[in-house]
Design an enzyme around this catalytic site. Structure first.
Site, PDB file in Angstrom:
ATOM      1  N   GLY A  20     -25.900  11.575  27.361  1.00  0.00           N
ATOM      2  CA  GLY A  20     -25.203  12.183  28.491  1.00  0.00           C
ATOM      3  C   GLY A  20     -26.148  13.013  29.326  1.00  0.00           C
ATOM      4  O   GLY A  20     -27.378  12.949  29.175  1.00  0.00           O
ATOM      5  N   ASP A 141     -12.407  21.373  30.763  1.00  0.00           N
ATOM      6  CA  ASP A 141     -12.974  20.078  31.173  1.00  0.00           C
ATOM      7  C   ASP A 141     -12.298  18.954  30.399  1.00  0.00           C
ATOM      8  O   ASP A 141     -12.950  18.022  29.921  1.00  0.00           O
ATOM      9  CB  ASP A 141     -14.482  20.058  30.926  1.00  0.00           C
ATOM     10  CG  ASP A 141     -15.162  18.867  31.629  1.00  0.00           C
ATOM     11  OD1 ASP A 141     -14.574  18.344  32.603  1.00  0.00           O
ATOM     12  OD2 ASP A 141     -16.263  18.473  31.208  1.00  0.00           O
TER      13      ASP A 141
END
Length: 759
Positions: A20, A141
């Protein structure tokens, strides 16, 4: 670190299972306990990365570890260990056998998940959120990629990288300045978008977006540009889920729409309430709904596009340049989570001098000569620079201007090398460099930076382009900071004429320019012109944006300021009080803008001779400022200064002197001995000493102020001349008339010279 394959002589890395924006996730074996685990490693940052950005990422990674390690619930990923090995931070978690919801949608060829699975996922996530919220943790998130469904059907929430601890907001607010931590636009709550207060109900909204997507195959506002997505969250009611998929149960449609209510108060009270609604709905009973839990569906509001003429008000400044992020129905390879970048480049772009090459080369060194082929920068480099640019924006939004400036300078240099000096993204970074310079008191440096950006944008975009005008408007603002108000006036007037020609008189950017021009007119001494213009802008903003819009209130505040300078203090007091009342209702009693307007109410009361009322107002304001910002905050000290001034007006000079001395000492420690606020306090100390008949001590203080102002501002600056006049008056009180007369003559001569130079 991957070369050793062993961390801390315990965790042996086996396979890379994910990559990521911040690092990598490996399948590993815990040699001590003989079990398989997942190890998340923060990517090491090389010397080409600016150190502020790297430090914030590392601190955020550590915070994620501490937050996640404190959670023990079957619906939350278990964290076993975390630490640092050879300069690389790592996090050891349970190894999950399953797929995240984003991958499940991809596996299902972008079709929605089975109804029973959707309802079960909703119930399990609600249960896990209920636990985390009880621990005082807000995820902030929540999205399909952060929710895992295991092979046995268990659902787990992952990645608490930007979670906020309710009792530790200040630390977390600083850490979330990193751009990739802002959340993904398809799943952000309206209050998160507007920069308002965030609590557990923001997670409930994000969960509503997730459930909407896995139930229908698309998020509630499925648009390709960030502007449309964010405006949709803020202003548009989502369509009922059953209009996309009739087989969904009615109770589930209602529950998700309640989660997607625009204000937190309209959503379920908490995750426990949500879980009960789902459980009751599954049994077929009719739940009791509180009135605030209902969502009245209205026709969709037209979504505003950049450059459009209609639609809702502007989004916050931090949304500039955002891409829509990665939604669950993307086309990424399963198993590799892509980085979420909350700022994007403008896309393919070339100048008239260079052509875009086809090779994937990157590197350092001087730019290609004119006419030479420029290598195409790698997508990875562009994505990294985009995230770092957004990180700088968010650091600035949080008030960390020095850190923001360091980030933007580094990104600007790399973008200039990779894309060219006149590329829109390079100029965007240069613009932000100028912005941070102006906010850290380096106005002359900011002027050069904005001038460079304005010239580059004029060459590539044209003189009337909105981005060119924005840069020129900042040039005018910085000229005003430098006291060059006549030059600022000329630039503002030219920009205003261009904005009115290209955008119309009522465009928000046109009104902002007129507001700035009104402000500058007052600094030129053209108070009547300033008042009329500010009054007209306030009326136009009230008509177009509403009487309670922050921009309207900012201009009404300026109207009050100009009324005060005109000596119309009764009208100024009324204006400020109205601003306080509306800001308290709209922004809250403790919002900085509300507190600023309360300070001006105190100024007006003092000017009207109502010092007893002003004194009481400042006492309360000092308490509120201290509670909100701390005793050493500049605004707290400004309120204490006002308190001291009004003690003096009530002839309570011993108290006034004590207060002024304390404020002066604190300002000197916090702001510096030469700061203008420190000098104002030192002068107030001198005033108090004079009223107490201690003229020799007063003379020393007056001279200190005069010497600093002369050195910093020049001998003929109005503030320096006023200080010299104070000094002469003090000499006169001490019976030193000859010295006083000579100093008065010097001041008069300097004022005459200044008047001739100005004319």
């Amino acid at each position: 670190m991957a070369e050793t394959r062993l961390i801390q002589s315990r965790y042996r890395l086996l396979d890379l299972i994910g990559r990521g924006g911040m690092g990598e996730v490996w399948r590993a074996r815990d040699e001590s306990l003989g079990r398989q685990v997942a190890v998340k490693c923060l990517k090491p940052m090389g010397p080409q990365h600016d150190q502020d950005f790297t430090r914030i990422l590392r601190e955020r990674f550590r915070r994620e570890a501490r937050v996640a390690a404190a959670l023990q619930h079957r619906g939350v990923t278990v964290v076993h260990d975390f630490g640092e090995h050879e300069g690389v931070l790592y996090l050891v978690m349970e190894l999950l056998d399953g797929r995240n919801l984003s991958q499940l949608l991809e596996d299902n060829e972008q079709h929605p998940l089975p109804v029973d699975d959707v309802v079960d996922i909703a119930e399990q996530v609600a249960d896990a959120l209920g636990y985390t919220h009880q621990q005082g943790i807000v995820h902030r998130d929540l999205k399909p990629a952060n929710i895992m469904r295991l092979a046995d059907g268990t659902v787990k929430i992952c990645d608490f990288g930007i979670a906020r601890l309710g009792h530790d907001i200040s630390v977390t607010s600083r850490l979330t300045g990193v751009g990739i931590a802002m959340g993904t636009p398809h799943y952000m709550s309206p209050e998160q978008i507007s920069g308002g207060q965030i609590d557990h109900r923001s997670d409930l909204y994000s969960l509503g977006c997730v459930l909407y997507e896995i139930a229908t195959g698309a998020p509630p506002f499925d648009l390709d540009d960030a502007w449309g997505v964010l405006v949709g969250h803020r202003d548009t009611q989502p369509e009922p889920l059953r209009s996309h998929r009739a087989e969904l149960p009615g109770f589930f449609d209602r529950v998700v729409l309640e989660l997607l209510a625009k204000t937190p108060e309209q959503r379920p009270a908490d995750a426990g309430d949500l879980r009960r609604r789902i459980a009751v709905g599954r049994t077929g009973e009719q739940p009791h709904l509180e009135p605030t839990g209902r969502v009245l569906l209205a026709p969709p509001v037209p979504v505003e596009r950049p450059g459009g003429h209609a639609g809702p008000g502007r989004l916050p400044g931090w949304t500039r340049g955002m891409t829509s992020g990665i939604k669950a129905t993307g086309t990424t390879s399963p198993g590799l989570a892509p980085p979420d970048h909350s700022a994007g480049l403008t896309g393919e772009w070339t100048t008239g001098e260079w052509t875009t090459g086809t090779g994937p080369r990157t590197g350092t060194g001087s730019a290609p000569p004119a006419g030479a082929e420029r290598p195409t920068p790698s997508p990875e480099l562009l994505a990294i620079l985009a995230s770092r640019h957004s990180a700088g924006l968010n650091l600035g939004r949080l008030g960390h201007w020095d850190e923001a400036g360091a980030v933007h300078r580094a990104v600007a240099a790399e973008r200039e090398h990779a894309l060219g000096p006149d590329h829109p993204d390079t100029l965007s970074s240069r613009y932000e460099v100028g912005f941070t310079l102006s906010r850290t008191g380096r106005a002359a440096d900011a002027l050069r930076e904005f001038g460079r950006v304005a010239q580059g944008r004029e060459r590539t975009l044209g003189p009337d382009h909105a981005e060119t005008l924005a840069a020129r408007q900042e040039v005018a603002y910085v000229l005003g900071q430098l006291g060059r108000h006549f030059e600022a006036h000329q630039v503002y007037a030219a920009v205003l004429a261009s904005r009115e020609r290209s955008m119309g008189p009522d465009h928000p950017d046109t009104l902002r320019c007129r507001h700035n021009l009104a402000f500058n007119l007052s600094r030129l001494g053209r108070l009547e012109d300033s008042y009329r213009m500010a009054r007209d802008v306030a009326a136009a903003r009230s008509r177009l944006l509403g009487a309670t819009h922050p921009d309207t209130l900012v201009t009404r505040y300026e109207v009050g300021y100009t009324l005060g300078r005109l000596g119309r203090w009764t009208e100024a007091l009324q204006t400020y009080r109205e601003v306080v009342q509306v800001r308290s209702h709209v922004l809250g009693a403790d919002h900085p803008d509300t507190l600023a307007a309360r300070y001006e109410v105190g100024i007006s009361l003092g000017r009207l001779g109502r010092s007893t009322e002003a004194l009481e107002l400042y006492r309360v304001l000092v308490e509120d400022r201290t509670r909100v910002s701390g005793p050493a905050d500049p605004e707290t000290l400004r309120a204490r200064h006002g308190l001291g001034v009004n003690l003096g007006r009530l002839a309570r000079w011993e108290e006034a002197l004590a207060e002024s001395r304390e404020v002066c000492a604190t300002r000197e420690r916090v702001l510096g001995a030469d700061h203008r606020d420190t000098l104002v306090s030192r002068r107030e100390v001198a005033v108090g000493l004079g009223w107490l008949g201690r003229w020799a001590e007063a003379l020393t203080a007056y001279r200190q102020v005069a010497e600093v102002r002369t050195r910093l501002l020049g001998a003929d600056h109005p503030d320096a001349l006023a200080s010299r006049n104070d000094e002469a008056h003090c000499l006169e009180q001490l019976g030193r008339g000859t010295e006083a007369v000579e100093l008065y003559r010097q001041v008069a001569a300097l004022r005459q010279q200044r008047g001739i130079a100005s004319s």
